[in-house]
Design an enzyme around this catalytic site. Structure first.
Site, PDB file in Angstrom:
ATOM      1  CD  GLU A  33      35.244 -35.485 -10.960  1.00 46.43           C
ATOM      2  OE1 GLU A  33      34.949 -36.481 -10.300  1.00 46.43           O
ATOM      3  OE2 GLU A  33      35.485 -34.273 -10.746  1.00 46.43           O
ATOM      4  CB  CYS A  38      32.570 -41.356  -5.950  1.00 52.38           C
ATOM      5  SG  CYS A  38      32.614 -38.973  -4.484  1.00 52.38           S
TER       6      CYS A  38
HETATM    7  P1  NAP Z   1      25.323 -43.466 -12.946  1.00 54.58           P
HETATM    8  O1  NAP Z   1      23.682 -44.730 -13.512  1.00 54.58           O
HETATM    9  O2  NAP Z   1      25.663 -43.703 -14.130  1.00 54.58           O
HETATM   10  O3  NAP Z   1      23.798 -42.093 -13.669  1.00 54.58           O
HETATM   11  C1  NAP Z   1      24.258 -40.852 -13.383  1.00 54.58           C
HETATM   12  C2  NAP Z   1      23.591 -40.263 -14.139  1.00 54.58           C
HETATM   13  O4  NAP Z   1      23.713 -39.931 -15.410  1.00 54.58           O
HETATM   14  C3  NAP Z   1      22.359 -39.928 -13.536  1.00 54.58           C
HETATM   15  O5  NAP Z   1      21.815 -38.701 -13.645  1.00 54.58           O
HETATM   16  C4  NAP Z   1      21.636 -40.509 -14.531  1.00 54.58           C
HETATM   17  O6  NAP Z   1      20.247 -40.318 -15.147  1.00 54.58           O
HETATM   18  C5  NAP Z   1      22.435 -40.403 -16.008  1.00 54.58           C
HETATM   19  N1  NAP Z   1      22.156 -41.105 -17.352  1.00 54.58           N
HETATM   20  C6  NAP Z   1      21.938 -42.144 -17.388  1.00 54.58           C
HETATM   21  N2  NAP Z   1      22.923 -43.086 -18.311  1.00 54.58           N
HETATM   22  C7  NAP Z   1      22.590 -41.385 -19.468  1.00 54.58           C
HETATM   23  C8  NAP Z   1      22.522 -41.306 -21.010  1.00 54.58           C
HETATM   24  N3  NAP Z   1      22.277 -42.214 -21.941  1.00 54.58           N
HETATM   25  N4  NAP Z   1      22.198 -39.712 -21.127  1.00 54.58           N
HETATM   26  C9  NAP Z   1      22.530 -38.943 -20.044  1.00 54.58           C
HETATM   27  N5  NAP Z   1      22.290 -38.986 -18.176  1.00 54.58           N
HETATM   28  C10 NAP Z   1      22.465 -40.491 -18.097  1.00 54.58           C
HETATM   29  O7  NAP Z   1      25.120 -43.264 -11.554  1.00 54.58           O
HETATM   30  P2  NAP Z   1      24.979 -43.615 -10.130  1.00 54.58           P
HETATM   31  O8  NAP Z   1      23.813 -45.033 -10.058  1.00 54.58           O
HETATM   32  O9  NAP Z   1      23.808 -42.431 -10.251  1.00 54.58           O
HETATM   33  O10 NAP Z   1      26.320 -43.293  -9.117  1.00 54.58           O
HETATM   34  C11 NAP Z   1      26.636 -43.879  -8.969  1.00 54.58           C
HETATM   35  C12 NAP Z   1      28.345 -43.256  -9.355  1.00 54.58           C
HETATM   36  O11 NAP Z   1      28.628 -42.608  -9.290  1.00 54.58           O
HETATM   37  C13 NAP Z   1      29.170 -44.942  -8.332  1.00 54.58           C
HETATM   38  O12 NAP Z   1      29.705 -45.450  -9.484  1.00 54.58           O
HETATM   39  C14 NAP Z   1      30.518 -42.970  -8.354  1.00 54.58           C
HETATM   40  O13 NAP Z   1      31.481 -43.910  -7.672  1.00 54.58           O
HETATM   41  C15 NAP Z   1      30.339 -42.196  -9.051  1.00 54.58           C
HETATM   42  N6  NAP Z   1      30.276 -41.232  -8.289  1.00 54.58           N
HETATM   43  C16 NAP Z   1      31.487 -40.406  -8.348  1.00 54.58           C
HETATM   44  C17 NAP Z   1      31.925 -39.515  -8.004  1.00 54.58           C
HETATM   45  C18 NAP Z   1      32.826 -38.472  -8.416  1.00 54.58           C
HETATM   46  O14 NAP Z   1      32.752 -37.228  -8.108  1.00 54.58           O
HETATM   47  N7  NAP Z   1      34.268 -38.792  -8.866  1.00 54.58           N
HETATM   48  C19 NAP Z   1      30.837 -38.608  -7.436  1.00 54.58           C
HETATM   49  C20 NAP Z   1      29.509 -39.149  -6.715  1.00 54.58           C
HETATM   50  C21 NAP Z   1      29.594 -40.191  -7.423  1.00 54.58           C
HETATM   51  P3  NAP Z   1      19.232 -41.774 -15.792  1.00 54.58           P
HETATM   52  O15 NAP Z   1      19.080 -42.361 -14.781  1.00 54.58           O
HETATM   53  O16 NAP Z   1      18.240 -40.723 -15.663  1.00 54.58           O
HETATM   54  O17 NAP Z   1      19.632 -41.592 -17.171  1.00 54.58           O
END
Ligand code: NAP
Length: 524
Positions: free
Chosen positions: A256, A295
């Protein structure tokens, strides 16, 4: 300083290495820290597979549903305390906090009810036995059994409760144990949720584990019966798809990700009508709720060119009324974004939209006037409305998700162009269409459908009843094609498919019916 705890292999534990700081985004004061360094994640994965999995699979759907009901109740009992944590660590207003927390509690309750409906079965028989040869005795039937691995859930920062609960509800109902990882930025709320569930002694050992911070080597241990459900940015989603363990073991993956959701005003809607007012209300809500960190927020607003100036001034007027500041204050409608990085990303994103042909027509990325926030502190930004008169040429508007209170007005000349413009976003979670005109509505709905996970049609007769397009409901599928990740979550019983293995069992029909038939859900 509180050090947050993970809950792994049946114990609360903390990492030994450098810690990540969690801050209050209104004051920039640190509120907790967390570390997962050195935690034995291979052992935790095995603990889930060998303890949690068998314990859950032994239960019927109704019994698993009863666990979810207790989880929902346990969280509801501490709802006010959870709201306070959300305000402190997430920078959410009380209403924004409820959106996340009540959403999680409600989704658990919904899947509890689904479990009760599915009854005493432990797996699902899908459809009829089909005759496969000339003999009516030799038939095939499809059965969905729980996978015997562990579900790894990785969540984004913006829904610490709902993200955790909606994924866990479905996996547990399907009979699959979970290890869930929040984003460290807002992990305090997720930690409180897990503490509450653990102290309530609801779940069998190993059914729900919690990794509070960096994933370290977690994903290296994924195996062929495991599933990985990820929510976050498209960039991290891409990384998930390429993980060695995911590719090598054909691990089932759901992503997602980003989304450039559109709201479309059809040419038949006149300014001043109730339907027009609903459209304006929805856009304002979907841009400012959770400070635009949703999102499903509306990022692109398609309007007939003849009405563009009017929509622009109405939106600008409403945005200017939004009170920004300390989200703990009752009169504040919008708190800060969650972190300094997030604030920088919003500012960079707006600059990219401007460079691509959009111009700011109301608001700015400069620090706004705030209520109750300490002088010069906090990650505040006000609503920003941009406008791109040539929608197709403003390419960044369709590619760059600015994760804050930012949206772009896109005037169109011809309703025939709507679906193609929505499609420029390359896949969205939700598209909303406001209008009554039967001549064009059907074409628009079906035209945007392949690019959307959910389409909300708001016509005059339902304008006062329709839910806001950013609201995700457990009964409807959540996800979207392309940029939105290509995944699917929720959607009632459909959500269970991800966690189960569909197997075609072929054989002697009476024997198969005898052996498998008792597993048929009551309403199956
Ligand atoms: P993110 O930076 O991609 O991080 C998301 C999750 O992934 C965090 O728990 C992060 O934890 C983890 N992560 C990152 N790199 C990783 C790796 N190499 N290995 C394992 N885990 C890893 O996103 P965000 O900034 O938290 O959230 C914002 C984004 O989420 C926006 O783009 C939004 O559109 C999207 N979103 C989508 C939905 C949907 O349902 N489609 C819902 C909510 C949000 P760490 O920081 O510890 O690495």
């Amino acid at each position: 300083m509180e050090t947050l705890k993970s809950y792994l292999s049946g114990e609360f534990c903390t990492g030994k290495g450098a810690a990540t700081a969690l801050v209050n985004p209104t004051t920039e004061v640190q509120v907790a820290e967390t570390s997962t360094a050195g935690l034995d994640l291979r052992a935790a994965m095995n603990f889930g597979r060998t303890q949690g999995g068998p314990a859950l699979r032994e239960l019927s759907f109704a019994q698993r549903g009863a666990l979810l009901k207790q989880m929902s109740k346990a969280l509801h009992e501490v709802r006010d305390a959870l709201i306070d944590v959300s305000i402190m660590n997430g920078g959410t207003t009380r209403n924004d906090a409820k959106f996340d927390i009540d959403g999680g509690i409600g989704t658990l309750a919904y899947y509890a009810e689904l479990g009760a409906k599915l009854g005493d079965a432990r797996y699902v028989i899908e459809g009829e036995h089909e005759q496969l040869t000339r003999s009516a005795r030799f038939t095939g039937v499809h059965v969905r059994v729980p996978r015997q691995g562990i579900a790894v859930h990785i969540n984004a920062f913006n829904f610490p409760t709902w993200g955790l609960a909606e994924k866990a509800a479905v996996a547990i109902l399907a009979g699959v144990p979970v290890i869930t990882k929040p984003s460290p930025i807002t992990a305090l709320l997720a930690a409180r949720v897990v503490e509450r569930i653990v102290e309530s002694k609801i779940l069998p050992a190993g059914a729900l584990q919690f990794l509070c911070g960096d994933a370290n080597d977690l994903l290296e241990h994924l195996g062929p019966q495991d599933v990985l459900a990820f929510t976050g940015s498209g960039k991290t989603g891409e990384l998930m798809r390429g993980l060695r363990a995911v590719v090598g073991n054909a691990v089932r993956l759901n992503v997602e990700a980003d989304s450039l959701n559109a709201a479309v005003l059809l040419p038949d809607v006149e300014a001043g009508t109730d339907l027009y007012a609903t459209f304006i209300r929805d856009v304002v809500r979907e841009v400012t709720q959770k400070t635009g960190q949703k999102c499903t927020a509306i990022r692109r607003v398609l309007v007939p060119r003849a009405l563009a100036d009017r929509v622009q001034s109405d939106l600008a007027e409403k945005f200017a009324e939004i009170k920004i500041g300390d989200p703990a204050l009752e009169e504040v409608r919008m708190g800060p974004v969650v972190s300094a990085n997030q604030l920088k990303s919003v500012r960079d994103g707006v600059a990219e939209l401007e460079a691509s042909g959009a111009r700011i027509v109301s608001g700015s990325v400069a620090r706004p006037t705030t209520l109750g926030a300490p002088e010069g502190k906090g990650y505040f930004v006000g609503p920003v409305l941009l406008r791109a008169d040539d929608a197709a040429r403003a390419t960044a508007v369709h590619h760059r998700e600015v994760f804050g209170p930012v949206t772009t007005l896109l005037p169109y000349d011809d309703a025939q162009s709507i679906a193609a413009t929505v499609g420029l976003g390359q896949g969205s979670l939700a598209t909303s269409v406001y209008g009554d005109s039967r001549e064009i509505l059907g074409d628009v709905l079906l035209g945007v459908a392949p690019w959307s996970g959910r389409v909300v049609s708001v016509s005059s007769k339902v304008a006062d009843q329709a839910i806001s397009p950013g609201m995700v409901l457990p009964s409807c599928v959540h996800g979207g094609p392309g940029r939105a990740g290509g995944g699917e979550e929720l959607g009632g019983e459909r959500a269970l498919h991800f966690y189960s293995q569909r197997v075609a069992i072929q054989g002697d029909r009476p024997l198969m019916e005898k052996l498998l038939g008792s597993a048929q859900p009551k309403n199956g």
